[in-house]
Motif scaffolding. Sequence first.
Motif, PDB file in Angstrom:
ATOM      1  N   LEU A   1      28.077  40.322  49.547  1.00 52.07           N
ATOM      2  CA  LEU A   1      26.801  40.715  48.945  1.00 52.07           C
ATOM      3  C   LEU A   1      25.940  41.458  49.959  1.00 52.07           C
ATOM      4  CD1 LEU A   1      24.785  40.495  46.551  1.00 52.07           C
ATOM      5  CD2 LEU A   1      23.955  38.393  47.611  1.00 52.07           C
ATOM      6  N   ALA A   2      25.973  40.978  51.208  1.00 50.33           N
ATOM      7  CA  ALA A   2      25.157  41.605  52.256  1.00 50.33           C
ATOM      8  C   ALA A   2      25.625  43.017  52.559  1.00 50.33           C
ATOM      9  CB  ALA A   2      25.176  40.748  53.521  1.00 50.33           C
TER      10      ALA A   2
ATOM     11  N   SER B   1      19.387  32.513  51.141  1.00 54.29           N
ATOM     12  CA  SER B   1      18.183  32.171  50.378  1.00 54.29           C
ATOM     13  C   SER B   1      18.021  32.959  49.085  1.00 54.29           C
ATOM     14  CB  SER B   1      16.912  32.305  51.223  1.00 54.29           C
ATOM     15  OG  SER B   1      15.816  31.744  50.491  1.00 54.29           O
ATOM     16  N   MET B   2      18.872  32.649  48.114  1.00 54.68           N
ATOM     17  CA  MET B   2      18.816  33.345  46.837  1.00 54.68           C
ATOM     18  C   MET B   2      17.469  33.100  46.155  1.00 54.68           C
ATOM     19  SD  MET B   2      21.624  34.896  46.986  1.00 54.68           S
ATOM     20  CE  MET B   2      21.859  35.705  45.424  1.00 54.68           C
TER      21      MET B   2
ATOM     22  N   ASP C   1       7.383  36.940  56.147  1.00 54.35           N
ATOM     23  CA  ASP C   1       7.343  36.419  54.770  1.00 54.35           C
ATOM     24  C   ASP C   1       7.878  34.993  54.669  1.00 54.35           C
ATOM     25  OD1 ASP C   1       6.329  38.725  53.181  1.00 54.35           O
ATOM     26  OD2 ASP C   1       8.045  39.702  54.137  1.00 54.35           O
ATOM     27  N   LEU C   2       7.343  34.127  55.513  1.00 49.58           N
ATOM     28  CA  LEU C   2       7.799  32.736  55.513  1.00 49.58           C
ATOM     29  C   LEU C   2       6.875  31.822  54.722  1.00 49.58           C
ATOM     30  CD1 LEU C   2       8.899  32.449  59.265  1.00 49.58           C
ATOM     31  CD2 LEU C   2      10.171  33.269  57.282  1.00 49.58           C
TER      32      LEU C   2
ATOM     33  N   ILE D   1      10.566  37.652  47.478  1.00 46.04           N
ATOM     34  CA  ILE D   1       9.732  37.279  48.623  1.00 46.04           C
ATOM     35  C   ILE D   1      10.354  37.773  49.919  1.00 46.04           C
ATOM     36  CG2 ILE D   1       8.904  35.300  49.974  1.00 46.04           C
ATOM     37  CD1 ILE D   1       8.586  33.873  47.216  1.00 46.04           C
ATOM     38  N   ARG D   2      11.636  37.501  50.063  1.00 46.61           N
ATOM     39  CA  ARG D   2      12.369  38.074  51.187  1.00 46.61           C
ATOM     40  C   ARG D   2      13.434  38.978  50.579  1.00 46.61           C
ATOM     41  NH1 ARG D   2      11.901  35.920  56.281  1.00 46.61           N
ATOM     42  NH2 ARG D   2      14.087  36.158  56.820  1.00 46.61           N
ATOM     43  N   THR D   3      13.361  40.243  50.895  1.00 52.19           N
ATOM     44  CA  THR D   3      14.250  41.197  50.249  1.00 52.19           C
ATOM     45  C   THR D   3      15.609  41.222  50.950  1.00 52.19           C
ATOM     46  OG1 THR D   3      13.106  42.815  51.572  1.00 52.19           O
ATOM     47  CG2 THR D   3      12.529  42.731  49.241  1.00 52.19           C
TER      48      THR D   3
END
Lengths: 98, 435
Positions: free
Chosen positions: A74-75, B168-169, B295-296, B176-178
């Motif tokens: 995915l990355a 972190s899906m 963005d934590l 939030i985190r791209t």
Amino acid sequence: MNKNPFGDVTERLDKDRYETDIEESHIKVNQEAAAKSNAVDLLIRICPAHVYSKQPDGSINVMYAACLECGTCLAAAPVGVLSWQYPRSGMGIIFRES
Amino acid sequence: MENNVNNEVDFEVIIVGAGIAGCVAALKLADKGYSVLLAERGQSAGSKNLSGGVFYCRVMEDVIPDFVKKAPIERYITRNCISFLNESSFVNINYGDARLENSVTAVSVKRAKLDEWLAQQCEDAGVTFMPGIRVDELLMDGDKVVGIQAGDDKLYSHVVIAADGVNSMLCRNAGIRTRELLENLAVGIKSVIGLPKDTIEERFHLKENEGAAYAVVGDCTNGLNGGGFIYTNSDSISIGVVVKIDALAESSESASDLHDRFLSHPAIEPLLRGGELLEYGCHMVPEGGQAMLHDLTRAGLIVIGDAAGLALNTGSTVRGMDLAAGSGIAAAKVVDEVLSKKDFSQAAMDAYYTELNNIVVGKDMKTYAKMPVFLENPRMYKNYGPLLGDIMYNIYNLDTTPRQHMMSEGLKIIKKNQLSAFQLIKDMYTGVRAL
Ligand SMILES: Cc1cc2nc3c(=O)[nH]c(=O)nc-3n(C[C@H](O)[C@H](O)[C@H](O)COP(=O)(O)OP(=O)(O)OC[C@H]3O[C@@H](n4cnc5c(N)ncnc54)[C@H](O)[C@@H]3O)c2cc1C
Ligand code: SF4
């Protein structure tokens, strides 16, 4: 190629435990986008579990049941090629020794 | 509003992910008497988790006193070895120290056991632990995170802590985190090889319960930015490679071949000989360092552990578990404050950044800020191993030619390895500064 004394990837995955989701794959490929960006060779190389392979017609086959859920594909895949989520609740790889 | 009448909550805090980060935060908050839900997608805690296996565990004393005596650990690491591997030679710097035997700072662990035990400690402390639940989404009320959704179930809380690991899906799906930059990610590919206790102690020169940690650079990744590791468990060896994904993608190498190549290297294979493969796995490492620390927080949300990009590759150690624990402690402290003040605004949650910086987590990230760039240097992987190998060869290959002075001999070897003395000094300088 250097021969791994502990067998090839398929033999090694045989030692792992899975709870396979037989109803639903957690990885979906947009074949058209994959063909356009020539993603197949990249996916085949970078997946440590050899989940991806090339069909005779050039499209990508996904053996999702072997997935170790690292997220590398995915990355690295070009945007739009993969839709990837973790397997559904409780499904997928079950590590015991790592 | 997400249908949540009167701001009623199901739990004061919901934590997603029962890895080390999530369990530590849950324990700390339960100790303060808050109602905490800990949700985990695996059938048991740890069943999805993989690390190299060396836990720099001092930080845990603050969470569970006498951690090393109580927790299911494999061995106390008393021997550290940095190994420069070349195609046909290797140079090891083998460090043993009686002081490390007396003060346990590092232990080898298996996550399936450790995380399951930690989750049990959480339950004992009053945490509601729900394994086998994949959380699908964060629930929002305007800008504030107000809970989670798993399947058709919605659960509400004042604060959500995302401890859901490197992918972190949750944060990704919520925007939030791209998508993480490839240059900030590495993939680790690992085998666990079963061997009798005695054999391990003989091969690695260890006393009972003592363990060894090898960091390997050079030929193990075929020149790609990355390295290898070998850690001893009680009756197995954790071994594998960690390679930057950008380097891997640009190369023509296959991930599994790199792993196989390492395990069958003539300097490595004898350590594993006669063993039985117990498990093969892979997992990503967030290696971007400070570049990933953004963005934590959001109103009602804190991101911790690998999900926050909190891991460090210092060249000789991969550290993430201690930072996961440290960020769990930091988050619990902030959540305690915001719950007592009933202020869940972005500004209130931002105290987390200060807290991260106050404890070792943020400080180490700063100390090693230059490390990712230093490790980008291809000479680290391609040239220095052969250079050391040649120097050692020159010292020990006592053919009949007269010995040259080390300095002039050294310069010749440097030339042969296509390095200049200037480059060498420059790299050493950057290296030392990055340390
Ligand atoms: C090959 C390799 C070697 C490493 N070596 C070391 C080492 O020697 N020492 C060290 O300190 N660190 C090492 N690390 C890093 C270390 O493993 C991580 O930093 C650490 O595991 C992070 O802990 P965590 O709790 O933040 O995340 P994780 O351990 O990844 O835990 C996240 C948890 O969240 C769960 N989860 C994820 N999504 C969901 C969802 N949607 N719903 C419910 N649950 C969810 C997962 O199942 C998992 O249990 C290594 C990493 C790798 C890959
Ligand atoms: S997540 Fe990892 S193991 Fe699964 S298909 Fe992608 S690269 Fe392969």
